[in-house]
Design an enzyme around this catalytic site. Structure first.
Site, mmCIF file in Angstrom:
data_model
loop_
_atom_site.group_PDB
_atom_site.id
_atom_site.type_symbol
_atom_site.label_atom_id
_atom_site.label_comp_id
_atom_site.label_asym_id
_atom_site.label_seq_id
_atom_site.Cartn_x
_atom_site.Cartn_y
_atom_site.Cartn_z
ATOM 1 N N PHE A 148 0.846 -1.189 0.000
ATOM 2 C CA PHE A 148 0.000 0.000 0.000
ATOM 3 C C PHE A 148 0.885 1.245 0.000
ATOM 4 O O PHE A 148 1.850 1.334 0.766
ATOM 5 C CB PHE A 148 -0.925 0.013 1.216
ATOM 6 C CG PHE A 148 -1.999 1.053 1.126
ATOM 7 C CD1 PHE A 148 -3.037 0.899 0.221
ATOM 8 C CD2 PHE A 148 -1.959 2.197 1.899
ATOM 9 C CE1 PHE A 148 -4.024 1.870 0.101
ATOM 10 C CE2 PHE A 148 -2.933 3.172 1.794
ATOM 11 C CZ PHE A 148 -3.976 2.999 0.884
ATOM 12 N N ASP A 187 1.873 -5.003 8.366
ATOM 13 C CA ASP A 187 0.678 -4.160 8.327
ATOM 14 C C ASP A 187 -0.526 -5.095 8.207
ATOM 15 O O ASP A 187 -0.636 -5.872 7.246
ATOM 16 C CB ASP A 187 0.750 -3.213 7.128
ATOM 17 C CG ASP A 187 -0.439 -2.261 7.039
ATOM 18 O OD1 ASP A 187 -1.491 -2.550 7.637
ATOM 19 O OD2 ASP A 187 -0.321 -1.247 6.337
ATOM 20 N N LYS A 199 -11.678 -0.612 8.611
ATOM 21 C CA LYS A 199 -12.035 -1.596 7.587
ATOM 22 C C LYS A 199 -12.846 -2.720 8.233
ATOM 23 O O LYS A 199 -14.003 -2.546 8.584
ATOM 24 C CB LYS A 199 -10.769 -2.108 6.896
ATOM 25 C CG LYS A 199 -9.959 -1.019 6.194
ATOM 26 C CD LYS A 199 -8.747 -1.584 5.510
ATOM 27 C CE LYS A 199 -7.802 -0.503 5.007
ATOM 28 N NZ LYS A 199 -8.389 0.309 3.931
#
Length: 420
Positions: free
Chosen positions: A129, A198, A224
């Site tokens: 990301f 992560d 999320k």
């Protein structure tokens, strides 16, 4: 061929079906974007309103103690710990994923500089990301390290004497591919490197066991799969073997060993508490706590293993239905078919019109998302807490109709007209 009736039968047998009722899901919407923002828990509005009305409105500053505001980062962190294989007192909910990554990556670099100063390379996946890569690039420039980006299959052979840190996202945001955390961590540590993970696309969606994997550091996202609301606080975990070794760089008063002594010099708190920084966002932490209520409601029904089983069944069904019902329309699959390598999303490719197809689906009430390529990605998150098998069938039927009826061509034309 799988039918709608087959999907309804799966829903009737689903031991997690009652969890859907915990969410305020809009009528006429099939929500396949919980991997970007989880939906609203039904009780969150009233819980936040009560905090505003009573705790803030009536309790005022007394609520830091009387309502337990001060302990919220640790209390919420302990609840997250149960979902990621950490122990009580090892996780705090605070700040954003980017800020927490800056903290742990800085601490990890300090460990390397103390223990193995010849190691100067941080390895990561090229499709990691972007915020993770930006943070790593910034720190490497500041500290004299090199950030090296490779394809996932190249990482193992690249680990060597110069590798300081391997920094990866457990589930890739573009493809849904999932690393074997334990195996990758072993390989990194065998090469003398630290492993920083992560968990933004993992926590609350797939099983994670940080201690079993012997990971070094981890950060993750609250908005999320943990359903904490837009901009919800993130979380940070540091293995106890590292927690007290170095200051994290954002030495704020909340991470002081005695914050209310108001000393002019900094003395870091013991353990994970030193990874706090400034005054905490109380209302956001309360919203995240409500989101965690929804995930932890699965505990008596089988917990994360049960959620994982349903996630795999949903993604299996989505893949099978796309291949059955949308054949001949140029869709490709980038998400791994192997269960051990798949997160809780399905990512499709198409040479033409991927953005327009997603927009046409959104107009029909099927909310997924698009990630620009190459290749361009149609991304669908299948969160097991609230998604039904019937929803999967309906989503794919809408996708078939969009492809067959040419709606995406109109959306693509409108997009090009807007650009020009």
């Amino acid at each position: 061929m799988t039918s709608l009736q087959d999907c309804r039968a799966l829903d009737a047998q689903d031991p997690l079906r009652e969890l859907r009722d915990l969410f305020a899901l809009p009528a006429g919407v099939t929500y396949l974007d919980g991997n970007s923002l989880g939906p609203l828990p039904k009780h969150a509005g009233e819980r936040i309103a009560r905090a505003v009305r009573e705790e803030w409105g009536e309790g005022l500053i007394r609520s830091w103690n009387s309502a337990g505001w001060f302990e919220l980062p640790q209390r919420v962190g302990d609840r997250i710990a149960t979902l990621v294989g950490a122990r009580a007192g090892e996780v705090v909910a605070t700040d954003s994923t980017s800020i927490n990554l800056f903290k742990v990556l800085s601490a990890a670099l300090s460990i390397v500089q103390a223990d193995a100063p010849a190691r100067r390379t941080v390895l990561s996946e090229r499709s990691n990301f972007p915020t993770d890569l930006y943070i790593a690039e910034s720190l490497c420039r500041e500290r004299g390290f090199t950030l090296r980006l490779l394809e996932a299959q190249e990482l193992a052979s690249a680990l060597g004497e110069d590798t300081a840190i391997l920094m990866l996202t457990h589930v890739n945001y573009r493809s849904g591919a999932m690393h074997d955390m334990a195996a990758v961590t072993r390989a990194a540590q065998a090469a003398g490197a630290l492993a920083v993970w992560d968990l933004a696309h993992s926590a609350g969606a797939v099983e994670v066991d940080l201690h079993a994997a012997r990971a070094d550091f981890a950060v993750g996202c609250g908005y999320k799969y943990l359903n904490g609301g837009p901009g919800a606080p993130a979380f940070v975990w540091v293995h106890p073997r590292h927690a007290d070794r170095f200051w994290q760089p954002l030495a704020g008063w909340w991470g002081h060993a005695a914050p209310f002594a108001f000393a002019s010099d900094y003395r870091p708190a013991a353990g994970i508490a030193r990874y706090l920084c400034g005054t905490q966002p109380v209302l956001s932490l309360i919203a995240l706590d409500c989101g965690l209520d929804t995930v932890l409601a699965a505990q008596p029904l089988g917990g994360m293993p049960a959620l994982r089983r349903k996630s795999l069944a949903l993604t299996d069904l989505f893949i099978a239905l796309v291949e059955e019902r949308c054949a001949g329309h140029g869709l490709g699959l980038v998400t791994p078919r192997e269960h051990a390598c798949r997160g809780s999303q399905v990512c499709l490719t198409r040479d033409e019109g991927a953005y327009a197809i997603v927009q046409a689906l959104v107009a029909r009430g099927v909310i997924g998302d698009y990630r620009a390529g190459p290749p361009d990605i149609l991304r669908f998150g299948l969160a097991p807490l609230y998604l039904r098998f019937e929803d999967v069938w309906n989503a794919v039927e809408h996708l078939r109709e969009v492809l067959a009826g040419g709606e995406w061509r109109r959306a693509e034309f409108n997009r090009k007209q807007a650009v020009t």
